[in-house]
Design a protein around this motif. Structure first.
Motif, mmCIF file in Angstrom:
data_model
loop_
_atom_site.group_PDB
_atom_site.id
_atom_site.type_symbol
_atom_site.label_atom_id
_atom_site.label_comp_id
_atom_site.label_asym_id
_atom_site.label_seq_id
_atom_site.Cartn_x
_atom_site.Cartn_y
_atom_site.Cartn_z
ATOM 1 N N PRO A 29 -12.926 -101.180 -67.877
ATOM 2 C CA PRO A 29 -14.246 -100.826 -68.397
ATOM 3 C C PRO A 29 -15.331 -100.917 -67.337
ATOM 4 O O PRO A 29 -15.277 -101.751 -66.431
ATOM 5 N N ARG A 30 -16.296 -100.004 -67.454
ATOM 6 C CA ARG A 30 -17.465 -100.005 -66.579
ATOM 7 C C ARG A 30 -18.700 -99.836 -67.450
ATOM 8 O O ARG A 30 -18.722 -99.009 -68.380
ATOM 9 N N GLY A 31 -19.745 -100.598 -67.172
ATOM 10 C CA GLY A 31 -20.964 -100.531 -67.957
ATOM 11 C C GLY A 31 -21.814 -99.319 -67.614
ATOM 12 O O GLY A 31 -21.599 -98.646 -66.603
ATOM 13 N N ASN A 32 -22.804 -99.052 -68.465
ATOM 14 C CA ASN A 32 -23.763 -97.990 -68.165
ATOM 15 C C ASN A 32 -24.807 -98.517 -67.174
ATOM 16 O O ASN A 32 -24.649 -99.597 -66.608
ATOM 17 N N ALA A 33 -25.887 -97.770 -66.990
ATOM 18 C CA ALA A 33 -26.900 -98.160 -66.011
ATOM 19 C C ALA A 33 -27.512 -99.519 -66.316
ATOM 20 O O ALA A 33 -27.951 -100.237 -65.407
ATOM 21 N N ALA A 34 -27.532 -99.881 -67.590
ATOM 22 C CA ALA A 34 -28.088 -101.178 -67.999
ATOM 23 C C ALA A 34 -27.026 -102.271 -68.028
ATOM 24 O O ALA A 34 -27.310 -103.406 -68.414
ATOM 25 N N GLY A 35 -25.787 -101.934 -67.632
ATOM 26 C CA GLY A 35 -24.706 -102.912 -67.633
ATOM 27 C C GLY A 35 -24.018 -103.081 -68.963
ATOM 28 O O GLY A 35 -23.153 -103.945 -69.122
ATOM 29 N N GLN A 36 -24.362 -102.242 -69.939
ATOM 30 C CA GLN A 36 -23.811 -102.389 -71.291
ATOM 31 C C GLN A 36 -22.467 -101.683 -71.426
ATOM 32 O O GLN A 36 -22.281 -100.585 -70.919
#
Length: 306
Positions: free
Chosen positions: A107-114
């Protein structure tokens, strides 16, 4: 038409899987008849990359199907058959492990780390446990969404609902998998095949899943801005609702609306021999799978990527 009564409610429990991914287990590794044909479900959401970035390194699957639905962030995946790809927000991967596959999910987060998604495991009947592995990767743009007159939104991953059919096909359990959002203070009745086991999993807002004529109320907890509030008769965030028999469920959304997964499938009603990500019918089949792993013959000759 008969409305399904609520059979039970339970909260997803914190746990860790893979190389240290913090998630909540909705159900699994208990009595497999409770949700037959579904075996396990995880809710993985976090805004701290340190709690999910280690991911799920190489591991085997046999005898089941895994369904990954991503809401935020991405999941990079690869397998022993040479497949590789990235699941973006809104997309779904339906993997039929069949005779055996080795894969990993990072898994990789979005720009906000979510990062937020779900993984559901569905059992395969004995006649299909050793079938050739295959994938169905579906982008969010290809998942049909219906918006009803009252603002209720339904995304159809698989199965038929309100005259439309989801893009995932050829699934053994012929299940229904819906992502439903009901506006605040709205009551909705939703059809479900009476021959299917069904459950709802609330992951945003709160709602009441009991018939208005049912005087029985429940007191549950709802997460809200880091605090817990008691809402009478409302089922809140990270709550699993199992339904009894019937051909409809009813839901009344709370003051903030409610969003939930509605999943249903016809029970297989076969014995289950289960060891982690390998699910067979007998202990002998299970032991053979473990021997295959140890001897390097887990991936069957002729299996190819889809």
């Amino acid at each position: 038409m008969s409305i399904r009564a609520v059979k039970s409610e339970s909260h997803a429990r914190p746990t860790m899987e893979g190389a240290g991914v913090h998630l909540h287990r909705v159900f699994g590794f208990g009595d497999p008849t409770e949700s037959d044909p579904f075996l396990m479900m995880d809710d993985f959401r976090n805004d701290d990359p340190a709690k999910y970035k280690a991911g799920f390194p190489w591991h085997p699957h046999r005898g089941i199907e895994t369904i990954t639905y991503v809401l935020a962030g991405e999941v990079e995946h690869g397998d022993s058959l040479g497949n590789h790809g990235v699941l973006g927000a809104g997309s779904v991967q339906w993997m039929t492990a069949g005779s055996g596959i080795m894969h990993q999910e990072m898994p990789r987060g979005n720009a906000a780390g979510q990062m937020h998604g779900f993984q559901l495991w569905a059992n395969l009947p004995s006649s299909e446990k050793m079938t050739t592995p295959r994938y169905q990767d579906i982008s969010g743009a290809d998942i049909p969404e219906i918006v009803d007159d009252d603002g209720t939104k339904v995304k159809i991953v698989t199965g038929e609902f309100w005259g439309k059919r989801g893009p995932v096909d050829g699934i053994a359990a012929n299940p229904l998998y819906l992502d439903i959002s009901v506006p605040p203070n709205t009551t909705k009745r939703l059809p479900v095949d009476t021959h299917m086991n069904a459950f709802a999993y609330v992951f945003a807002g709160a709602g009441r899943f009991r018939d208005a004529s049912d005087p029985v109320g429940v007191l549950v907890e709802k997460e809200f801005q880091g605090e817990e509030l008691n809402l009478r008769d409302m089922t809140g965030n990270r709550t699993l609702v199992r339904f009894d028999t019937g051909d409809e469920i009813t839901v009344t959304a709370g003051p903030e609306g409610v969003r939930f997964l509605l999943v249903a499938g016809k029970p297989i009603k076969e014995p289950v021999a289960w060891h982690g990500p390998i699910v067979m019918n007998t202990r002998e089949e299970l032991m053979q799978a473990i021997r295959d792993l140890n001897e390097g013959t887990f991936i069957r000759e002729g299996a190819t990527g889809i």
